[in-house]
Design a protein around this motif. Sequence first.
Motif, PDB file in Angstrom:
ATOM      1  N   GLU A   1     -14.821   1.746  11.131  1.00  0.00           N
ATOM      2  CA  GLU A   1     -15.075   0.249  10.817  1.00  0.00           C
ATOM      3  C   GLU A   1     -16.355  -0.710  11.652  1.00  0.00           C
ATOM      4  OE1 GLU A   1     -10.605   0.870  11.379  1.00  0.00           O
ATOM      5  OE2 GLU A   1     -12.484   1.371  12.315  1.00  0.00           O
TER       6      GLU A   1
ATOM      7  N   ARG B   1      -1.163  -9.620   5.710  1.00  0.00           N
ATOM      8  CA  ARG B   1      -2.464  -9.880   4.819  1.00  0.00           C
ATOM      9  C   ARG B   1      -3.643  -8.959   5.316  1.00  0.00           C
ATOM     10  NH1 ARG B   1      -3.508 -15.857   5.318  1.00  0.00           N
ATOM     11  NH2 ARG B   1      -1.764 -15.956   4.110  1.00  0.00           N
TER      12      ARG B   1
ATOM     13  N   ASP C   1      -7.269  -7.437   5.964  1.00  0.00           N
ATOM     14  CA  ASP C   1      -8.279  -8.043   6.689  1.00  0.00           C
ATOM     15  C   ASP C   1      -9.424  -8.491   5.501  1.00  0.00           C
ATOM     16  OD1 ASP C   1      -7.381  -7.695   9.214  1.00  0.00           O
ATOM     17  OD2 ASP C   1      -8.541  -5.674   9.353  1.00  0.00           O
ATOM     18  N   GLU C   2     -10.165  -9.397   5.824  1.00  0.00           N
ATOM     19  CA  GLU C   2     -11.456  -9.692   4.740  1.00  0.00           C
ATOM     20  C   GLU C   2     -12.161  -8.509   4.579  1.00  0.00           C
ATOM     21  OE1 GLU C   2     -14.890 -13.140   4.196  1.00  0.00           O
ATOM     22  OE2 GLU C   2     -13.543 -13.044   5.953  1.00  0.00           O
ATOM     23  N   GLY C   3     -12.512  -8.342   3.412  1.00  0.00           N
ATOM     24  CA  GLY C   3     -13.385  -7.057   2.935  1.00  0.00           C
ATOM     25  C   GLY C   3     -12.308  -5.802   2.309  1.00  0.00           C
TER      26      GLY C   3
ATOM     27  N   ALA D   1      -4.402  -5.909  -0.977  1.00  0.00           N
ATOM     28  CA  ALA D   1      -3.931  -7.280  -0.433  1.00  0.00           C
ATOM     29  C   ALA D   1      -3.215  -7.215   0.777  1.00  0.00           C
ATOM     30  CB  ALA D   1      -3.314  -8.134  -1.558  1.00  0.00           C
ATOM     31  N   GLU D   2      -2.580  -6.122   1.063  1.00  0.00           N
ATOM     32  CA  GLU D   2      -1.798  -5.954   2.312  1.00  0.00           C
ATOM     33  C   GLU D   2      -2.437  -4.733   3.264  1.00  0.00           C
ATOM     34  OE1 GLU D   2       2.235  -5.172   0.885  1.00  0.00           O
ATOM     35  OE2 GLU D   2       2.632  -7.322   0.056  1.00  0.00           O
ATOM     36  N   ARG D   3      -1.890  -4.880   4.577  1.00  0.00           N
ATOM     37  CA  ARG D   3      -2.081  -3.997   5.382  1.00  0.00           C
ATOM     38  C   ARG D   3      -1.347  -2.909   5.472  1.00  0.00           C
ATOM     39  NH1 ARG D   3      -2.804  -6.881  11.103  1.00  0.00           N
ATOM     40  NH2 ARG D   3      -1.452  -8.438   9.792  1.00  0.00           N
TER      41      ARG D   3
ATOM     42  N   LEU E   1     -10.700  -1.026   3.077  1.00  0.00           N
ATOM     43  CA  LEU E   1     -11.556  -1.780   4.099  1.00  0.00           C
ATOM     44  C   LEU E   1     -12.589  -0.894   4.622  1.00  0.00           C
ATOM     45  CD1 LEU E   1     -12.129  -4.278   5.714  1.00  0.00           C
ATOM     46  CD2 LEU E   1     -10.563  -3.202   7.677  1.00  0.00           C
TER      47      LEU E   1
END
Length: 240
Positions: free
Chosen positions: A146, A195, A197-199, A203-205, A237
């Motif tokens: 990341e 929720r 992370d953006e990107g 939709a879910e972690r 992600l």
Amino acid sequence: MLLTGKTAIVHGGSGAVGAAVARAFAREGAAVHLTGRTVPLLQDVARHIEGAGGVAHVAQLDATDRDAVDRHADAVAATGNGIDICFNATSNDDVQGSPLLDMAVADVTRPVIKAVTTTLATATAAARHMIRRGSGVVLVMAGGRETIPDLGGSHIAWSALTGVCRQLAAELGPQGVRVAWLLSPGSPAPGELDRADEGALLAERPRYDDVANAAVFAASDWARTMTATELNLTGGLVPD
């Protein structure tokens, strides 16, 4: 059950990831040996496993002490038929929240040194027993692909662990021992909004149980041809 008759060591077994993985290994039939620095927390995890009908053992252990880790692996192997699975979920004592420009070098390098030390100590201690039988699985939480600011030495440590895992896989593979690592963006705490992370594409972690189930798969014979590889649980992600 996917791990019936297996013997597993989970280092850092009282943490959120370690405990979830230990419970999942036991659910799938493995006898689980939990290690960590705080015995009461390990005993809580062991009681949960035993209450569900599983087998768990507890040992106080500093995973940076290679001699102690070797002795523990020898003792575990002697109680059963060797060691089948080694999972390292120990913490790395990282400092987050500041850019590298503002951090002391020691604060950046400390988690790198600790992560590499504990992974080498735990993996090699178990692998010495695995190669005698020509089989076994070493699993680590790693990754580091990341691009997230202000994480200090965390991603550097995870990237270093990826290199360690690849090297171990290259050396242990011909002797029947597999090595893999799990990449996770972090799991929601109880009560926290689930929720991504953006990107991320999903939709879910991943919840801790999702990480644990992936570890079960990687440790099982269903993944018998997988080594030197990453299990990507980031929900898109980090695309592959």
